[in-house]
Design a protein around this motif. Structure first.
Motif, PDB file in Angstrom:
ATOM      1  N   THR A  58      39.745  27.612  43.568  1.00 40.43           N
ATOM      2  CA  THR A  58      38.868  27.574  42.395  1.00 40.43           C
ATOM      3  C   THR A  58      37.470  28.064  42.756  1.00 40.43           C
ATOM      4  N   VAL A  59      36.976  27.644  43.901  1.00 44.33           N
ATOM      5  CA  VAL A  59      35.647  28.094  44.345  1.00 44.33           C
ATOM      6  C   VAL A  59      35.651  29.613  44.558  1.00 44.33           C
ATOM      7  N   ILE A  60      36.683  30.126  45.226  1.00 46.57           N
ATOM      8  CA  ILE A  60      36.799  31.573  45.460  1.00 46.57           C
ATOM      9  C   ILE A  60      36.907  32.309  44.133  1.00 46.57           C
ATOM     10  N   ARG A  61      37.727  31.762  43.233  1.00 44.41           N
ATOM     11  CA  ARG A  61      37.941  32.370  41.913  1.00 44.41           C
ATOM     12  C   ARG A  61      36.648  32.417  41.110  1.00 44.41           C
ATOM     13  N   LEU A  62      35.879  31.347  41.159  1.00 46.39           N
ATOM     14  CA  LEU A  62      34.608  31.309  40.433  1.00 46.39           C
ATOM     15  C   LEU A  62      33.601  32.296  41.017  1.00 46.39           C
ATOM     16  N   TYR A  63      33.572  32.400  42.337  1.00 45.90           N
ATOM     17  CA  TYR A  63      32.689  33.367  42.992  1.00 45.90           C
ATOM     18  C   TYR A  63      33.028  34.792  42.565  1.00 45.90           C
ATOM     19  N   LEU A  64      34.306  35.155  42.672  1.00 43.13           N
ATOM     20  CA  LEU A  64      34.728  36.506  42.285  1.00 43.13           C
ATOM     21  C   LEU A  64      34.542  36.735  40.787  1.00 43.13           C
ATOM     22  N   GLY A  65      34.871  35.720  39.991  1.00 44.64           N
ATOM     23  CA  GLY A  65      34.739  35.851  38.541  1.00 44.64           C
ATOM     24  C   GLY A  65      33.298  36.099  38.121  1.00 44.64           C
ATOM     25  N   TYR A  66      32.371  35.373  38.722  1.00 43.70           N
ATOM     26  CA  TYR A  66      30.961  35.564  38.398  1.00 43.70           C
ATOM     27  C   TYR A  66      30.509  36.975  38.780  1.00 43.70           C
TER      28      TYR A  66
ATOM     29  N   GLY B 222      36.357  39.283  35.195  1.00 47.88           N
ATOM     30  CA  GLY B 222      35.473  38.171  35.529  1.00 47.88           C
ATOM     31  C   GLY B 222      35.678  36.971  34.628  1.00 47.88           C
ATOM     32  N   LEU B 223      35.802  37.217  33.331  1.00 49.76           N
ATOM     33  CA  LEU B 223      36.015  36.127  32.379  1.00 49.76           C
ATOM     34  C   LEU B 223      37.327  35.408  32.669  1.00 49.76           C
ATOM     35  N   GLY B 224      38.394  36.171  32.912  1.00 48.07           N
ATOM     36  CA  GLY B 224      39.689  35.569  33.234  1.00 48.07           C
ATOM     37  C   GLY B 224      39.623  34.720  34.491  1.00 48.07           C
ATOM     38  N   LEU B 225      38.912  35.202  35.508  1.00 52.95           N
ATOM     39  CA  LEU B 225      38.790  34.442  36.751  1.00 52.95           C
ATOM     40  C   LEU B 225      37.911  33.204  36.564  1.00 52.95           C
ATOM     41  N   LEU B 226      36.811  33.344  35.843  1.00 53.17           N
ATOM     42  CA  LEU B 226      35.936  32.182  35.611  1.00 53.17           C
ATOM     43  C   LEU B 226      36.653  31.085  34.829  1.00 53.17           C
ATOM     44  N   LEU B 227      37.420  31.484  33.829  1.00 51.56           N
ATOM     45  CA  LEU B 227      38.121  30.498  33.001  1.00 51.56           C
ATOM     46  C   LEU B 227      39.443  30.047  33.617  1.00 51.56           C
ATOM     47  N   GLY B 228      39.916  30.774  34.630  1.00 50.68           N
ATOM     48  CA  GLY B 228      41.224  30.462  35.207  1.00 50.68           C
ATOM     49  C   GLY B 228      42.326  30.735  34.212  1.00 50.68           C
ATOM     50  N   CYS B 229      42.161  31.783  33.420  1.00 47.18           N
ATOM     51  CA  CYS B 229      43.123  32.138  32.374  1.00 47.18           C
ATOM     52  C   CYS B 229      43.789  33.468  32.733  1.00 47.18           C
ATOM     53  N   LEU B 230      45.111  33.435  32.869  1.00 40.74           N
ATOM     54  CA  LEU B 230      45.877  34.601  33.307  1.00 40.74           C
ATOM     55  C   LEU B 230      45.290  35.112  34.629  1.00 40.74           C
ATOM     56  N   THR B 231      45.087  34.180  35.530  1.00 35.66           N
ATOM     57  CA  THR B 231      44.382  34.428  36.785  1.00 35.66           C
ATOM     58  C   THR B 231      45.015  35.534  37.606  1.00 35.66           C
ATOM     59  N   THR B 232      46.328  35.495  37.792  1.00 36.65           N
ATOM     60  CA  THR B 232      46.959  36.516  38.638  1.00 36.65           C
ATOM     61  C   THR B 232      46.868  37.892  37.999  1.00 36.65           C
ATOM     62  N   ALA B 233      46.984  37.982  36.685  1.00 38.63           N
ATOM     63  CA  ALA B 233      46.840  39.277  36.009  1.00 38.63           C
ATOM     64  C   ALA B 233      45.405  39.782  36.155  1.00 38.63           C
ATOM     65  N   ALA B 234      44.437  38.904  35.947  1.00 37.40           N
ATOM     66  CA  ALA B 234      43.031  39.293  36.097  1.00 37.40           C
ATOM     67  C   ALA B 234      42.769  39.770  37.521  1.00 37.40           C
ATOM     68  N   MET B 235      43.293  39.051  38.507  1.00 38.29           N
ATOM     69  CA  MET B 235      43.047  39.437  39.900  1.00 38.29           C
ATOM     70  C   MET B 235      43.746  40.743  40.243  1.00 38.29           C
ATOM     71  N   PHE B 236      44.935  40.964  39.694  1.00 37.25           N
ATOM     72  CA  PHE B 236      45.630  42.228  39.922  1.00 37.25           C
ATOM     73  C   PHE B 236      44.763  43.400  39.450  1.00 37.25           C
ATOM     74  N   PHE B 237      44.228  43.296  38.246  1.00 34.78           N
ATOM     75  CA  PHE B 237      43.408  44.386  37.708  1.00 34.78           C
ATOM     76  C   PHE B 237      42.061  44.482  38.443  1.00 34.78           C
ATOM     77  N   GLY B 238      41.540  43.355  38.909  1.00 35.78           N
ATOM     78  CA  GLY B 238      40.337  43.397  39.732  1.00 35.78           C
ATOM     79  C   GLY B 238      40.595  44.139  41.045  1.00 35.78           C
ATOM     80  N   LEU B 239      41.735  43.868  41.655  1.00 31.91           N
ATOM     81  CA  LEU B 239      42.084  44.575  42.895  1.00 31.91           C
ATOM     82  C   LEU B 239      42.304  46.057  42.638  1.00 31.91           C
ATOM     83  N   LEU B 240      42.901  46.384  41.521  1.00 29.01           N
ATOM     84  CA  LEU B 240      43.092  47.790  41.162  1.00 29.01           C
ATOM     85  C   LEU B 240      41.742  48.507  41.075  1.00 29.01           C
ATOM     86  N   MET B 241      40.768  47.855  40.453  1.00 29.50           N
ATOM     87  CA  MET B 241      39.432  48.461  40.374  1.00 29.50           C
ATOM     88  C   MET B 241      38.766  48.514  41.747  1.00 29.50           C
ATOM     89  N   ASN B 242      38.906  47.435  42.550  1.00 26.76           N
ATOM     90  CA  ASN B 242      38.326  47.446  43.895  1.00 26.76           C
ATOM     91  C   ASN B 242      38.864  48.613  44.718  1.00 26.76           C
TER      92      ASN B 242
END
Length: 172
Positions: free
Chosen positions: A17-25, A92-112
């Protein structure tokens, strides 16, 4: 063993959760800055094409990516000027809210990886490392977020529509 810890342990869920909030922000503020600041990727993409990543021998390392930028991204710059800032904001919103977290992170990694392939190092390696931890954790990364309610709802709705009985367990 480590993967099981990431995917099932409640202490790991707290750390995630801490990691997710950091990345989401980081993602959400980067996206919001682009949305409100008149973002235009054409200069960045033109520079990535003009100065591609090169290996020690001086040859282009990601020629296929430069071809993608020249043939797809630059001719459709208006689309990319929309997708990049809104994609960053929604990841970021998905990661901050913890909503559809894996999908949000997948697309974040795609952009990274897209930024990385274009030659931008910055904090991308750290974000990619942390992103893969979130992705490997699956549901547990969003356990202390909206995924706790959203994912069971989606699973129940999907099961109803395809005719799977409630007693059939589909793994998370």
């Amino acid at each position: 063993m480590f993967n099981q810890f990431l995917r099932e342990n409640k202490i790991a869920a707290g750390i995630l959760t801490v990691i997710r909030l950091y990345l989401g922000y980081a993602w959400m503020t980067a996206g919001w800055g682009k949305i409100t600041g008149g973002f235009d990727a054409s200069g960045y993409l033109a520079n990535a094409v003009a100065n591609p990543v090169k290996g020690p021998d001086g040859n282009m390392v990601y020629g296929w990516y430069v071809s993608f930028l020249e043939g797809v991204a630059l001719p459709n710059i208006a689309l990319f000027n929309f997708l990049v800032p809104w994609g960053e904001f929604l990841v970021g919103l998905g990661l901050l809210l913890g909503c559809l977290t894996t999908a949000a992170m997948f697309f974040g990694l795609l952009m990274n990886f897209s930024f990385f392939l274009a030659g931008t190092v910055s904090h991308n390696p750290t974000d990619i490392f942390l992103g893969f931890i979130i992705l490997a954790a699956g549901y547990n990364a969003g356990r202390y977020g909206l995924d706790r309610w959203v994912l069971p709802f989606i699973r129940k709705t999907f099961n109803k529509r395809v005719g799977i009985s409630e007693s059939t367990k589909i793994p998370v």
